[in-house]
Design an enzyme around this catalytic site. Structure first.
Site, PDB file in Angstrom:
ATOM      1  N   ASP A 169      -2.545  -1.774  10.374  1.00 25.35           N
ATOM      2  CA  ASP A 169      -2.793  -1.800   8.925  1.00 25.35           C
ATOM      3  C   ASP A 169      -3.418  -3.107   8.441  1.00 25.35           C
ATOM      4  OD1 ASP A 169      -1.624   0.676   8.863  1.00 25.35           O
ATOM      5  OD2 ASP A 169       0.233   0.036   7.879  1.00 25.35           O
ATOM      6  N   LYS A 205       0.844  -1.198   0.000  1.00 26.37           N
ATOM      7  CA  LYS A 205       0.000   0.000   0.000  1.00 26.37           C
ATOM      8  C   LYS A 205       0.874   1.241   0.000  1.00 26.37           C
ATOM      9  CE  LYS A 205       0.625   1.546   4.419  1.00 26.37           C
ATOM     10  NZ  LYS A 205       1.346   2.801   4.705  1.00 26.37           N
ATOM     11  N   GLY A 252       4.527  -3.973   4.120  1.00 30.78           N
ATOM     12  CA  GLY A 252       4.940  -5.297   3.675  1.00 30.78           C
ATOM     13  C   GLY A 252       4.660  -6.401   4.677  1.00 30.78           C
TER      14      GLY A 252
END
Length: 287
Positions: free
Chosen positions: A134, A8, A105
């Site tokens: 996240d 992202k 990641g």
């Protein structure tokens, strides 16, 4: 099961406050991009094992733990514990997303493990945010306005198909240090996150005017400045650091221009690739 799981970027990222427990509150627009890790999950009789394939250029800047410290391992552990299951799994991670880049990641790997285990068993976990702020976003991906400490996720109009160059140098950023620097900023210039959301909804071709990241004022890395300058000199519409650093993304109007810029950045010694914004996190390879 094997999937590709997306990185992202933060099209905009602002820090709006600090809670009594020390967590910071955010306003951000998250966007999944076509830069992927590959995750394989195989159910076993018991125990969790994890192996990794990490390109040398990533491992040199930030060694990735391939044991119980890895968030993907923790995701499997949470899944089995919450569902009262006594089986195990083997996880294999093939990294394509740079680490310490502000691109999620680790979180996307954890989300992919939860997704695969869910598909394989028909079960789920109730609070994926236990693994990291996240992780819930990556279970769907796309374009979203994210607030609070990451737990408030509101879908935004589709912003996929936009051409990007993503680049990163050797330097990494400690998230804790970045937030500490945020706290010491005086009169910072805040990104206009809500204007960005409105632009994506109504005038998406102009949305890049509202890209921004408060952390650029708190994280002073020469490589970030050099990459941004190179992108802007090579016709990017906008160039912004993502997350708390240290990757930078540039938006381009066409692939040819983007590829020329990526090549120049590679010749300068940086990791650089051309990709697009994508509407979801996961691409199934084997099921």
């Amino acid at each position: 099961m094997k999937v590709k799981t997306a990185a992202k970027i933060n099209l905009a990222l602002d820090v709006t406050g600090k809670l009594p427990n020390g967590y910071h509150t955010l306003e951000s627009v998250f966007q999944t991009v076509g830069l992927y890790d590959e995750i394989s999950v195989e159910l076993t009789d018991k125990g969790i094992s994890l192996t990794c394939e990490v390109p040398e250029e990533f491992a040199a800047s930030d060694p990735i733990p391939c044991d119980e410290r890895n968030i993907a391992y923790k995701a499997a552990k949470l899944f089995f514990e919450e569902n009262g299951m006594d089986c195990g799994c083997h996880i294999h991670i093939k990294k394509g997303i740079p680490s310490q880049a502000g691109m999620g990641g680790g979180s996307t790997d954890a989300a992919a493990v939860l997704y695969c285990l869910g598909e394989l068993t028909g079960k789920s976990v109730s609070r994926p945010e236990k693994l990291g702020a996240d992780v819930p976003f990556f279970l769907t991906g796309g374009t979203a306005c994210v607030e609070g400490i990451g737990e408030i996720i509101k879908p935004v109009a589709d912003y996929s198909g936009r051409i990007l160059v993503i680049a990163k140098g050797k330097e990494g950023v400690s998230t804790a240090q970045a937030y500490g620097n945020i706290d010491s900023l005086s009169a910072p210039n805040h990104p206009e996150t809500h204007k960005l959301v409105e632009a994506i909804e109504s005038f998406p071709d102009t949305a890049y005017r509202y890209f921004g990241n408060l952390f650029e004022q708190a994280v002073e890395l020469a490589e970030v400045g050099d990459i941004k300058a190179a992108m802007l000199e090579n016709d990017s519409l906008s160039a912004v650091m993502t997350g708390s650093g240290s990757a930078v993304f540039g938006l381009f109007s066409d692939c040819g221009t983007a590829e020329k810029c990526a090549e120049k950045l590679q010749n300068m010694g940086y990791f650089a690739c051309v990709c697009e914004t994508v509407p979801e996190s996961f691409i199934i390879i084997e099921n």
